[in-house]
Design a protein around this motif. Structure first.
Motif, PDB file in Angstrom:
ATOM      1  N   GLN A 136       5.166   3.558  13.270  1.00 28.72           N
ATOM      2  CA  GLN A 136       4.925   4.479  12.168  1.00 28.72           C
ATOM      3  C   GLN A 136       3.764   5.403  12.515  1.00 28.72           C
ATOM      4  OE1 GLN A 136       6.810   4.687   9.562  1.00 28.72           O
ATOM      5  NE2 GLN A 136       7.924   2.755   9.605  1.00 28.72           N
ATOM      6  N   SER A 138       0.779   6.852  10.927  1.00 23.95           N
ATOM      7  CA  SER A 138      -0.119   6.836   9.789  1.00 23.95           C
ATOM      8  C   SER A 138      -1.093   8.004   9.933  1.00 23.95           C
ATOM      9  CB  SER A 138      -0.831   5.485   9.707  1.00 23.95           C
ATOM     10  OG  SER A 138      -1.651   5.411   8.573  1.00 23.95           O
ATOM     11  N   LYS A 157      -0.327   7.155   2.951  1.00 23.70           N
ATOM     12  CA  LYS A 157      -0.607   6.677   4.300  1.00 23.70           C
ATOM     13  C   LYS A 157      -1.356   5.341   4.263  1.00 23.70           C
ATOM     14  CE  LYS A 157       1.268   9.949   6.754  1.00 23.70           C
ATOM     15  NZ  LYS A 157       2.412   9.692   7.673  1.00 23.70           N
ATOM     16  N   SER A 158      -2.182   5.129   3.261  1.00 21.35           N
ATOM     17  CA  SER A 158      -2.838   3.841   3.107  1.00 21.35           C
ATOM     18  C   SER A 158      -1.818   2.741   2.817  1.00 21.35           C
ATOM     19  CB  SER A 158      -3.874   3.908   1.981  1.00 21.35           C
ATOM     20  OG  SER A 158      -4.535   2.677   1.823  1.00 21.35           O
ATOM     21  N   THR A 161       0.088   1.584   5.849  1.00 19.91           N
ATOM     22  CA  THR A 161      -0.615   0.608   6.672  1.00 19.91           C
ATOM     23  C   THR A 161      -0.246  -0.812   6.262  1.00 19.91           C
ATOM     24  OG1 THR A 161      -2.463   2.102   7.036  1.00 19.91           O
ATOM     25  CG2 THR A 161      -2.900  -0.235   7.313  1.00 19.91           C
ATOM     26  N   VAL A 164       3.294  -1.677   7.373  1.00 16.12           N
ATOM     27  CA  VAL A 164       3.389  -2.079   8.778  1.00 16.12           C
ATOM     28  C   VAL A 164       3.072  -3.557   8.932  1.00 16.12           C
ATOM     29  CG1 VAL A 164       2.247  -1.818  11.025  1.00 16.12           C
ATOM     30  CG2 VAL A 164       2.987   0.205   9.750  1.00 16.12           C
ATOM     31  N   ARG A 165       2.022  -4.016   8.294  1.00 14.79           N
ATOM     32  CA  ARG A 165       1.639  -5.428   8.405  1.00 14.79           C
ATOM     33  C   ARG A 165       2.714  -6.342   7.821  1.00 14.79           C
ATOM     34  NH1 ARG A 165      -3.641  -6.828   9.019  1.00 14.79           N
ATOM     35  NH2 ARG A 165      -3.475  -8.422   7.394  1.00 14.79           N
ATOM     36  N   ASN A 178       4.417  -1.490  14.607  1.00 16.63           N
ATOM     37  CA  ASN A 178       3.025  -1.051  14.711  1.00 16.63           C
ATOM     38  C   ASN A 178       2.913   0.364  14.180  1.00 16.63           C
ATOM     39  OD1 ASN A 178       1.666  -3.310  16.305  1.00 16.63           O
ATOM     40  ND2 ASN A 178       3.381  -2.818  17.678  1.00 16.63           N
ATOM     41  N   ALA A 179       1.683   0.878  14.179  1.00 15.85           N
ATOM     42  CA  ALA A 179       1.457   2.261  13.760  1.00 15.85           C
ATOM     43  C   ALA A 179       0.338   2.862  14.576  1.00 15.85           C
ATOM     44  CB  ALA A 179       1.108   2.338  12.273  1.00 15.85           C
ATOM     45  N   VAL A 180       0.338   4.171  14.659  1.00 13.34           N
ATOM     46  CA  VAL A 180      -0.813   4.914  15.175  1.00 13.34           C
ATOM     47  C   VAL A 180      -1.383   5.729  14.027  1.00 13.34           C
ATOM     48  CG1 VAL A 180       0.009   4.992  17.551  1.00 13.34           C
ATOM     49  CG2 VAL A 180       0.616   6.842  15.987  1.00 13.34           C
ATOM     50  N   ALA A 181      -2.702   5.889  14.033  1.00 17.36           N
ATOM     51  CA  ALA A 181      -3.382   6.648  12.981  1.00 17.36           C
ATOM     52  C   ALA A 181      -4.173   7.771  13.627  1.00 17.36           C
ATOM     53  CB  ALA A 181      -4.285   5.736  12.157  1.00 17.36           C
ATOM     54  N   VAL A 231      -2.512  -1.175  13.441  1.00 15.26           N
ATOM     55  CA  VAL A 231      -2.600   0.267  13.251  1.00 15.26           C
ATOM     56  C   VAL A 231      -3.672   0.763  14.218  1.00 15.26           C
ATOM     57  CG1 VAL A 231      -3.057   2.150  11.655  1.00 15.26           C
ATOM     58  CG2 VAL A 231      -1.930   0.072  10.835  1.00 15.26           C
TER      59      VAL A 231
END
Length: 242
Positions: A136, A138, A157-158, A161, A164-165, A178-181, A231
């Motif tokens: 994702q 973020s 976006k919060s 997060t 994702v968890r 997972n995600a990138v922010a 994240v």
């Protein structure tokens, strides 16, 4: 052996287009989703088919439509018969002061930034091959509240997060999530140079990020088989100042 297959939402422009390019460069067949950028999608697809000898399937769907996530996954299966990686890059960022946000804008932001990623994961998880990866996109604003004109974006976006968890736990061990922010990579057009300069004062690396920074992080998460539920901040160390 058939190519691996990646699906990228919001893949016609900006960071999304660079993500699509990166998977084509790695020999993936790619499902290139867009919402309303047919010319950009067609040009990118033609470029990648010629340069990398991969298959590119263009899918146009409005992610505010509740049926869009399932239709995107169905299109991927019709085109390639399999799915290995999903990257949710599409999002909306409406800029309004707190008292100017309308219910319709709140609903649309939530639909695209949160509901669509959830149901895209739900549909994809049913058909992805074992060992598949979902990433994702973020935002550093998931962890900050510095721009009061971006509250719906920050809130969605919060929530992403936490999504994702939760899904990483639900899908393990068959799939990873997972995600990138990203921090300041491609700022909104209405962000002034003075605001950008002030923002960068709190970035230890002292510069804006680039789409390549985001792409490299995504491929780290795709290639790291023992990493799930994180994240990853791509913000030049700005998170150290919180």
């Amino acid at each position: 052996m058939p190519n691996r297959v990646a699906l990228v939402t919001g893949g016609a422009r900006r960071v999304g287009a660079e993500i699509v390019r990166s998977f084509a460069l790695r020999g993936y067949d790619v499902v290139l989703h867009h919402g309303n950028s047919p010319d950009a999608a067609a040009m990118l697809a033609a470029e990648l088919r010629s340069a990398h000898n991969v298959r590119i399937e263009i899918v146009r769907e409005d992610l505010a439509d509740v049926h869009a996530p399932a239709q995107i996954v169905a299109a991927a299966l019709r085109a390639f018969g399999a799915l290995d990686v999903v990257v949710s890059s599409a999002s909306v960022m409406m800029t309004h002061t707190f008292d100017a946000v309308t219910p319709d804008e709140w609903v649309q932001t939530s639909a695209v930034n949160l509901r669509a990623p959830f149901f895209l994961m739900q549909a994809a998880a049913r058909v992805m091959r074992d060992g598949g990866v979902i990433v994702q996109l973020s935002d550093h604003l998931a962890f900050e509240a510095i721009f009061p004109h971006l509250i719906p974006h920050q809130v969605t976006k919060s929530a992403l997060t936490q999504l994702v968890r939760a899904t990483a736990s639900a899908f393990a061990p068959r799939l990873r999530v997972n995600a990138v922010a990203p921090g300041l990579v491609l700022p909104p057009d209405d962000l002034s140079d003075d605001t950008i300069e002030r923002f960068l004062r709190d970035v230890p690396m002292g510069r804006r990020g680039t789409p390549l920074d985001v792409v490299q992080a995504i491929h780290f998460l795709v290639d790291a088989p023992y990493v799930t539920g994180i994240v990853l901040p791509i913000d030049g160390g700005r998170h150290l100042r919180r």
